[in-house]
Design an enzyme around this catalytic site. Structure first.
Site, PDB file in Angstrom:
ATOM      1  N   HIS A 214       0.755  -1.730   0.114  1.00  8.93           N
ATOM      2  CA  HIS A 214       0.151   0.145   0.027  1.00  8.93           C
ATOM      3  C   HIS A 214       0.674   1.116   0.342  1.00  8.93           C
ATOM      4  O   HIS A 214       1.398   1.282   1.058  1.00  8.93           O
ATOM      5  CB  HIS A 214      -0.990  -0.092   1.293  1.00  8.93           C
ATOM      6  CG  HIS A 214      -1.889   1.250   1.256  1.00  8.93           C
ATOM      7  ND1 HIS A 214      -2.533   1.588   2.359  1.00  8.93           N
ATOM      8  CD2 HIS A 214      -2.339   2.143   0.313  1.00  8.93           C
ATOM      9  CE1 HIS A 214      -2.752   2.313   2.088  1.00  8.93           C
ATOM     10  NE2 HIS A 214      -3.495   2.749   1.398  1.00  8.93           N
TER      11      HIS A 214
ATOM     12  N   LEU B  26       5.464   3.651   3.320  1.00  4.59           N
ATOM     13  CA  LEU B  26       4.961   1.494   2.778  1.00  4.59           C
ATOM     14  C   LEU B  26       4.191   0.931   3.364  1.00  4.59           C
ATOM     15  O   LEU B  26       5.014   0.147   4.370  1.00  4.59           O
ATOM     16  CB  LEU B  26       6.177   1.558   1.721  1.00  4.59           C
ATOM     17  CG  LEU B  26       5.630  -0.051   1.332  1.00  4.59           C
ATOM     18  CD1 LEU B  26       4.288   0.333   0.061  1.00  4.59           C
ATOM     19  CD2 LEU B  26       6.794  -1.318   0.479  1.00  4.59           C
ATOM     20  N   GLU B  27       2.932   1.038   3.629  1.00  4.88           N
ATOM     21  CA  GLU B  27       1.927  -0.187   4.576  1.00  4.88           C
ATOM     22  C   GLU B  27       2.636  -1.961   3.637  1.00  4.88           C
ATOM     23  O   GLU B  27       1.614  -1.539   2.862  1.00  4.88           O
ATOM     24  CB  GLU B  27       1.022   0.098   4.534  1.00  4.88           C
ATOM     25  CG  GLU B  27       0.509  -0.850   5.704  1.00  4.88           C
ATOM     26  CD  GLU B  27      -1.062  -0.417   6.281  1.00  4.88           C
ATOM     27  OE1 GLU B  27      -1.693   0.550   5.347  1.00  4.88           O
ATOM     28  OE2 GLU B  27      -1.444  -0.184   6.935  1.00  4.88           O
ATOM     29  N   ILE B  28       3.169  -2.579   3.725  1.00  2.25           N
ATOM     30  CA  ILE B  28       3.219  -3.853   3.482  1.00  2.25           C
ATOM     31  C   ILE B  28       1.932  -5.029   4.747  1.00  2.25           C
ATOM     32  O   ILE B  28       1.303  -4.660   5.553  1.00  2.25           O
ATOM     33  CB  ILE B  28       4.565  -4.385   3.548  1.00  2.25           C
ATOM     34  CG1 ILE B  28       5.043  -3.957   2.368  1.00  2.25           C
ATOM     35  CG2 ILE B  28       4.211  -6.243   2.878  1.00  2.25           C
ATOM     36  CD1 ILE B  28       6.984  -3.899   1.989  1.00  2.25           C
TER      37      ILE B  28
ATOM     38  N   THR C 190      -3.468   1.769   8.752  1.00  2.00           N
ATOM     39  CA  THR C 190      -3.879   3.203   8.072  1.00  2.00           C
ATOM     40  C   THR C 190      -5.732   3.290   7.625  1.00  2.00           C
ATOM     41  O   THR C 190      -5.761   4.624   7.747  1.00  2.00           O
ATOM     42  CB  THR C 190      -2.441   3.555   6.697  1.00  2.00           C
ATOM     43  OG1 THR C 190      -2.746   2.745   5.538  1.00  2.00           O
ATOM     44  CG2 THR C 190      -1.054   3.316   6.853  1.00  2.00           C
TER      45      THR C 190
END
Lengths: 481, 763
Positions: free
Chosen positions: B498, B509-511, B547
């Site tokens: 994301h 960066l959201e993994i 998030t």
């Protein structure tokens, strides 16, 4: 004799400051320059890896002879000429020297770097002007400082593949005049103006004019990809190989001293006189100026200020000049009654990082071309390397002598070894004789061929670096007597 | 003119900038220093020049801690007392780092401001001795020279820096909520002029070597070397040392003057600065600018101005005293604790704790050349990743390619890249309409429209052409990855990545990993993200992940507040004055009204009443009128090309009026409105930790601040709970719960923290 002594002491002095001194110095001290070259050659020939580099089913390509007009400092006697004038003079000199019938020549190729836009195919303009048949095609190649090497190897390929029998290859550079352009915006405006149809359109275009449009655009002295000038890169290269200012000055002094000696002894037989229109006949190179280390030490660094090591005295200077060689298929040369000087054998082009290894072409090309030819460093009797900067030559020598460098940057198991200085550029080099970019390659090949003839050696190695991080090497084999 | 320059240079100072802080690293030094063997510093004498080499053990960087400090004093005393030594060179043996700053742990270990002040005064005294040294000292700088490192360097008589990209000089203290406490507030203005000094200290920006030379911050540059007799980095340091030694000798022999010729502009500036009236104007302007941008939430910048002013107006003694005292005060503030915490979190989130993947990703393919897809391509090609950008139409693809080119070209304009580098990077991008070359892809990132059936279609198409090893990553902001992976033949290779828009600016960066995602797939995704320069949090799959899930209840509250009659402008000002970089109403416009509605609807279904609040009808009616936010030109505001000040979209009023709900006066004060938004956010964040969506509070804070713009001065939701007090937050939630119901019910973990005051997210 007096001079010999001076040279010997100078050389040993230089050697002390070079890498892997022990090996060279030992060999060198046992074989001073003054001893008979014939003797050396006799022993050398017996130990060659190969009797000849002739290959089955491939035509032998020979150099009959080659000439160059004197290489002059830019802004001196040639300054009012155009590049094709110099090239024409070299071609005329070659015609005169070889007496080759003009209509026998199948093809003409010239190398050049900074192009005069009016004569962008300078080979054709020069050939026509020199009175070659208008039926002989000609083209121009460019590959920075190895442009005329490219011209020669193109000729070799044309002959070896049976396309041609007789080719003239050469190179020319005129640094006294360079194309300085209008700025891009000015050019655009001028082009738009030429297309404008009405007065209104013209006026509206002119109204956009700004004074700064007039600032000119100089041809780049810097590498396009990195924006770094070559001298700057050379200074960094010298620093990377920990080469001192003194070593560089000593090497430059060696080059000038050897060139002066060769000039005095009449060894630079490839030079042909050139009657410059409206001026005196030019008979010899005018950039050879042996100085003293003290005087050289006074110069300020030219590129990395204020502490760099590359100066005007240990760099090659801007030069005007042209060269040309006559290349034939061996059987054609013999049929025409020529006694060729040398075979042109294996050659190699290399390229590497244009930023940090801009000038290391010879280091990369040398082991490859030797391998390709099946020779070793010991087989080579005459080395002719292009000297762009003292620092560049010494860096290449150190790199060739470094196992660490060979293993980490060249993907090789071991170093190729550094050429023995007593066989290296002993008639001077680009630092002293001058370096007209496009014309140097032919000078290197002729110096090698002439040295092999003179000294009785069999194999010579030509190598050069070039802008763009490229390099070249070629084996020249003496034509048997 | 000078004033306007100073202010102009400050204009880039924003709260979000406060978090960009390269290489300022903290370390624990637990080793005790032996008396005779020095561990951080050694020196040798070359001729009559002492070469002092700094090399802290077991660390990639040198930091100014107690041990290094005391060893430095020892060494300098020897240098000063030796009759053989006439000058000195100060250099680091570490490639890429001179001194990266002060040891943060040394500061955080202090419990009172007096202790911190004392540390500052010791450093001040030491650097003053360096400055007054009769034997010239040359600082030879290669790599980061930040904070205390810069303060040491500017105390020396001469500075030589390598012109390397890694060589950065700066005073990033402000980004940690403190000020330069070892003399920089006094020396920098004298060295580079007041406006430039303010710029450096108030923005914390790093200055590259060539710029530093122009500013007068360094005296000479040394070009980095390529390969030679040794590896380039090693030989460059050696060369720097050699050059520095010649300059040290020259200075000792008085052949070189440490004074620099000033240019005309500099002379004029310093003349202008000698006029008290001009100085007062500058202080005033700078202060105004800072107040406007920090909204009074960050105390450090104002104190920096104050200390510089004291030094100039009342002399250096007063200046140094003020510097050390304010340094002590700032180190004890909540803001500095929050910012230091974020800095540490950022460092942690720049590591790959999943180890190296089995196969390095070299060939990347991105589906969809929209804003996100092209943005991901842009941050990939300039890191050397071979990238395929695929879209369905030539027009869409062309737009995406242009976006990548423009992004790179902007860097050329800023001189961060050469045009040649731009071209070389751009050639890493292949634009295409088909799946050619996908058989060689190591990772595919899809950034197509947020629609599950479309994502399914794309996944199946891609799986038909990619090799077995290839990772399939989905860039989605809300669709659960496990649902996307449901149609996959190889769900262990499916993961969520994301990104946040604009991709080249947003660091997060959201993994997202599902239960089936393999560890190696996660390692690949993290590795690619790190290569792209991202700060990474890894969370478990679930609706909205972390998030989006935190943002949704806050957004719901935004709509309710608007329905209650608070105008968008007022709401924006309330949120920005709380520390959010973007106002809440503007945020809806930026995200897109349709996206907001889509997310609200989806998450509302899953989470039910907890996500209720504002009426979805507001968003629906906006969409039906074409008010999609910035992208359609109208949302709560009207957006016009080239118009900076945005005006309210008056058509919104009728929508809001028709859906108006009565406001409840006892929970509608300005402060209550702010806390209604923040507490819902915080409560949901803590619930994510409670449910295991988040692995650590650190990742929660980093995600909230770097992805959603949670106020950096609060340090993120978890740090906020620690610093503000869990009990107080629970109290507030209870109060709002009474008015609105379950949406404000505090979660169990939050209540646990409230009931035992010793419980902290950060110990």
């Amino acid at each position: 004799m007096n001079q010999d002594l001076r040279m010997t002491s100078l050389l040993t002095y230089t050697l002390k400051n070079l890498p892997s001194t022990s090996q060279w110095a030992l060999r060198f001290s046992m074989r001073p320059l003054s001893c008979s070259s014939q003797l050396q050659a006799a022993t050398a020939v017996q130990t060659k890896s190969k009797q000849t580099l002739a290959k089955p089913n491939i035509r032998n390509v020979v150099v009959v002879d080659g000439v160059r007009i004197p290489f002059l400092l830019s802004g001196t006697s040639y300054k009012d000429l155009m590049p094709h004038d110099l090239a024409r003079a070299a071609l005329s000199g070659l015609l005169h020297r070889t007496s080759v019938p003009k209509d026998v020549v199948d093809y003409i190729i010239f190398g050049t770097v900074i192009q005069e836009v009016k004569t962008s195919n300078v080979a054709r303009e020069a050939a026509l002007g020199a009175g070659f048949s208008d039926k002989t095609p000609a083209h121009t190649v460019t590959m920075a400082c190895i442009s005329s090497n490219q011209a020669m190897t193109t000729a070799v390929s044309l002959i070896a593949s049976g396309q041609c029998d007789v080719v003239v290859a050469g190179g020319v550079e005129l640094m006294s005049d360079i194309p300085i352009r209008h700025s891009r915006r000015m050019r655009k405006m001028m082009l738009d103006l030429s297309k404008a149809k009405t007065l209104g359109q013209r006026l509206s275009l002119i109204s956009k004019f700004r004074l700064n449009f007039l600032s000119p655009e100089l041809p780049a002295v810097a590498e396009f990809s990195t924006n770094e000038t070559m001298g700057h890169s050379a200074d960094r290269l010298a620093a990377a190989f920990a080469i001192s200012r003194l070593e560089q000055d000593e090497y430059a002094l060696r080059s000038h001293s050897l060139a002066r000696k060769a000039q005095d002894e009449g060894l630079l037989s490839d030079v042909v006189p050139f009657k410059v229109p409206g001026k005196d006949t030019v008979t010899q190179d005018n950039g050879i100026r042996p100085s003293s280390l003290e005087q050289m030490a006074k110069l300020k660094p030219a590129f990395i200020k204020p502490y760099g090591t590359v100066t005007a005295a240990n760099s090659s200077f801007l030069t005007d000049g042209a060269s040309a060689v006559l290349i034939l298929a061996e059987e054609k040369a013999l049929a025409m009654g020529y006694k060729p000087k040398a075979y042109l054998r294996d050659f190699m082009y290399v390229s590497q990082d244009p930023k940090d290894q801009l000038l290391l072409g010879p280091t990369y090309a040398t082991p490859k071309v030797l391998e390709k030819a099946g020779l070793t460093m010991n087989d080579i009797d005459a080395f002719e390397f292009h000297e762009a900067f003292s620092g560049q030559i010494l860096a290449n020598l150190k790199a060739m002598d470094s196992d660490w460098f060979a293993q980490n940057y060249m993907g090789r198991k071991a170093k190729v070894g550094s050429p023995p200085l007593e066989k290296f550029n002993i008639w001077g080099g680009s630092l002293s004789l001058g370096h007209p970019f496009g014309a140097t390659g032919c000078r290197l090949v002729m110096a090698t061929a002439n040295r092999l003839q003179k000294e009785g050696g069999q194999y010579g190695l030509v190598a050069a670096c070039a802008a763009g991080g490229q390099g070249h090497a070629m084996i020249v084999e003496a034509y048997p007597k | 003119m000078v004033a306007s320059r100073a202010v102009g240079s400050l204009s880039r100072f924003t709260a979000s900038r406060m978090l960009r802080c390269p290489g300022y690293i903290c370390r624990n030094f637990t080793r005790s220093s032996a008396l005779l063997t020095r561990t951080h510093i050694n020196y040798g004498v070359k001729g009559d020049v002492a070469v002092i080499r700094i090399n802290s053990p077991n660390s990639k960087v040198n930091t100014l801690g107690q041990e290094l400090h005391s060893e430095f004093i020892e060494v300098m005393n020897e240098v000063w007392s030796s009759s053989q030594i006439r000058s000195a060179v100060l250099i680091s043996s570490k490639p890429g780092c001179f001194i990266a700053g002060a040891d943060l742990n040394m500061l955080t270990a202090c419990t009172t401001s007096q202790e911190v002040t004392q540390i500052s005064q010791e450093a001040q005294r030491m650097f003053e001795r360096v400055e007054k040294s009769t034997k010239p000292i040359v600082a030879a700088i290669n790599g980061s020279c930040l904070g205390g490192g810069l303060e040491l360097a500017i105390s020396c008589q001469y500075r030589i820096a390598t012109k390397d990209k890694k060589t950065v000089l700066g005073s990033p203290e402000v980004l940690l909520g403190i000020l330069p406490g070892a003399g920089a507030t006094q020396r920098l203005p004298k060295m580079v002029g007041v406006p430039a000094a303010f710029d450096m200290m108030l923005t914390g920006r790093g200055i590259r070597a060539d710029r530093a030379k122009k500013m007068g911050l360094v005296d000479q540059l040394v070009e980095p070397l390529g390969p030679g007799i040794k590896p380039p980095e090693e030989r460059t340091i050696e060369y720097l040392e050699e050059v520095a030694i010649t300059f040290a000798k020259g200075l000792a022999d008085k052949k070189i003057s440490p004074k620099r010729d000033k240019g005309l502009v500099e002379k004029l500036t310093s003349y202008a600065m000698s006029i008290p009236f001009v100085r007062q104007q500058i202080y005033k302007k700078v202060e105004e600018k800072v107040r406007k941008q920090t909204k009074g939430l960050y105390p450090a910048p104002l104190k920096i101005i104050d200390v510089v002013k004291t030094g100039i107006e009342q002399g250096s003694d007063a200046g140094y005293l003020s510097e050390s005292q304010k340094f002590g005060e700032l180190a004890m503030t909540k803001e500095s604790k929050a910012l230091m915490g974020l800095y540490r979190g950022q460092t942690l989130c720049k590591k790959n704790k999943f180890g190296a993947p089995q196969k390095e990703v070299k060939q990347l393919a991105i589906l969809g050349a929209g804003l996100m897809g092209a943005g991901i391509a842009q941050v990939s090609v300039d890191k050397g990743l071979q990238t395929i950008l695929k879209d369905a139409t030539l027009a869409a693809l062309g737009r995406g390619q242009q976006q990548v080119f423009r992004g790179l070209n902007d860097k050329v304009k800023k001189k961060a890249l050469t045009s040649f580098e731009r071209d070389a990077f751009f050639s890493n991008l292949t634009g295409q309409l088909d799946y050619q070359g996908f058989e060689k892809a190591d990772m595919v990132i899809e950034a197509v429209f947020e629609d599950l059936s479309l994502k399914h279609k794309v996944l199946k198409e891609v799986e038909a052409v990619i090799p077995d090893r290839c990772v399939f990553a989905s860039n989605t902001s809300a669709l659960p990855i496990s649902e996307i992976a449901a149609v996959s033949k190889r769900p262990e290779k499916v993961i969520g990545m994301h990104y946040f828009s604009p991709v080249d600016k947003m660091q997060l960066l959201e993994i997202i990993t599902t239960q089936k995602t393999s560890k190696d797939t996660t390692a690949s995704a993290v590795e690619v993200g790190l290569k792209q320069g991202k700060v990474i949090i890894v969370v478990k799959d679930g609706p909205g992940f972390y998030t989006t899930r935190c943002l949704a209840p806050m957004m719901s509250e935004v709509i309710r507040i608007l329905q209650e009659g608070v105008g968008p402008k007022k709401l924006d000002s309330l949120t920005t004055s709380f520390g959010f970089p973007v106002g809440a109403a503007t945020l809806v416009d930026e995200v897109g009204v349709d996206v907001a509605k889509h997310v609200a609807e989806n998450l509302g279904k899953v989470f039910g009443e907890r996500f209720a609040g504002g009426s979805l009808e507001v968003l629906k009616q906006m969409i039906s009128k074409g008010f999609l936010g910035r992208k359609s030109g109208k949302g709560f505001y009207i957006y016009q090309e080239g118009v900076k000040n945005k005006n309210l979209n008056s058509d919104i009023n009728s929508i809001l009026a028709s859906l108006k709900v009565p406001s409840q006066p006892d929970v509608s004060s300005d402060e209550d409105i702010q806390y209604r938004l923040v507490t819902r956010f915080v409560n949901e964040a803590v619930l994510c930790l409670q449910e295991g969506v988040l692995a650590t509070p650190t990742e929660g804070d980093i995600g909230a601040v770097f992805g959603l713009g949670f106020p950096p001065c609060l340090g993120g939701p978890f740090r906020f709970v620690d610093l503000y007090g869990a009990q107080k937050i629970v109290d507030r939630l209870r109060k709002y719960e009474a008015a609105y119901g379950k949406q404000f019910t505090p979660c169990q973990l939050l209540m646990d923290h409230a009931s035992s005051p010793n419980k902290k997210f950060y110990q």
